[in-house]
Motif scaffolding. Structure first.
Motif: not given
Length: 352
Positions: A301-313
């Protein structure tokens, strides 16, 4: 134990003579060694109480030695016993002064024969509730004071406190040493990883290291750290991690914990490190080396992830799709057994 009961005059010395006679009647190597150890512990006291009996036992020892039918090791034990006797048992006193607490007139000597029918009083092993516990304890404390004396009790308490303090100091020192050992272990694992030609050689060398109990996580963390340091992802680390997961379930559990920990702190890593660990964990997922249920920790979700987290996924899923194929990857994500663990990845009840 029996020897010190004789030393403290809890058990009659005749029981000791009986035991020695039984052990030496038809001598075996184990029996003679036990007899030697027993005589070393209580020989000084028994020599004072029954010199004739002790002389007879030593004559039997001498006869066994002259027969020469026992092993050389046991013969050395008998010779050592004679040397200790010659020195008057100076290094093996029967009762040390600190334990000589009960006056002779208060001592109760139990005269028991080895072939007697002894009542074990098994009923004493059964717990019985004492409604007057505090009163009983006071009475026992009074009896203890009468037997041991106030000064001896205080001295024993002081010695006990000193021993506890020494143990605490030793524990603190041991903790410090273990931290140093941990640093040395990490250094050793790092050098093995860096100097290995292939993953099989590396796994073999690491398993030969004396890891100790509970240090499996150090191996997993060091593999991940080395992987992150590389300029580009090397398949070597994925294969090495997979091998450890297959060797022992403990390593599998530790890699699963590491996945959760790395994702939780993913914002700390730069893009290159994200790519390396993303591809390494993708290798563990598509080879089923670790359980897919650990993906439960990822909530997109927008609140629970950071840009780093989205890149990792993104890197993780791209690598999985490339190696599994889109059809198999889709089947895995839609697996009914994993549905509850994938809800965070594909939320449908959250507007953001």
């Amino acid at each position: 134990m029996l020897a010190h009961l004789i030393n403290q005059k809890v058990l009659h010395d005749f029981a000791g003579l009986q035991l020695l006679s039984l052990l030496l009647e038809n001598p075996t190597e184990d029996g003679v060694e036990i007899a030697c150890d027993f005589m070393i512990e209580c020989g000084q006291v028994m020599s004072d109480l029954t010199p004739a009996g002790v002389n007879a036992i030593f004559e039997r020892f001498k006869g066994i030695l002259h027969e020469g039918e026992i092993e050389r090791k046991v013969q050395y034990s008998i010779e050592n016993l004679f040397a200790i006797r010659k020195s008057g048992f100076k290094e093996h006193p029967g009762v040390i002064p600190e334990l000589d607490l009960v006056e002779e007139e208060d001592q109760i000597v139990h005269q028991i024969m080895l072939d007697d029918d002894i009542d074990g009083e098994e009923s004493l092993n059964i717990f019985k509730f004492d409604p007057f516990y505090e009163k009983t304890e006071e009475e026992w404390a009074e009896i203890k004071r009468e037997i041991l004396g106030e000064e001896n009790i205080l001295r024993l308490k002081t010695v006990q406190q000193m021993e506890e303090e020494e143990e605490e100091e030793e524990a603190a020192q041991i903790q410090d040493f273990s931290e140093q050992d941990l640093i040395n272990l990490r250094r050793t694992i790092y050098l093995v990883i860096m100097n290995s030609i292939d993953f099989e050689e590396c796994a073999h060398k690491i398993m030969k290291i004396n890891l100790g109990t509970g240090h499996e996580n150090e191996v997993c963390n060091m593999i991940i750290e080395c992987c992150m340091q590389e300029r580009t992802y090397l398949r070597f680390y994925g294969l090495l991690s997979q091998r450890f997961c297959q060797i022992n379930e403990l390593f599998q559990q530790e890699f699963q914990k590491c996945f959760v920990e790395k994702y939780t702190t993913i914002h700390r890593y730069e893009t290159n490190k994200l790519r390396n660990i993303g591809k390494m964990f993708a290798h563990l997922f598509y080879t089923n080396a670790i359980d897919w249920r650990v993906m439960e920790c990822m909530v997109v979700t927008q609140d629970s992830t950071s840009s780093s987290g989205r890149i990792f996924i993104k890197i993780l899923f791209q690598e999985l799709a490339e190696n599994m194929g889109l059809e198999k990857f889709k089947e895995k994500l839609l697996d009914p057994d994993l549905k509850e663990y994938m809800q965070g990845l594909f939320p449908i009840d959250h507007p953001r």
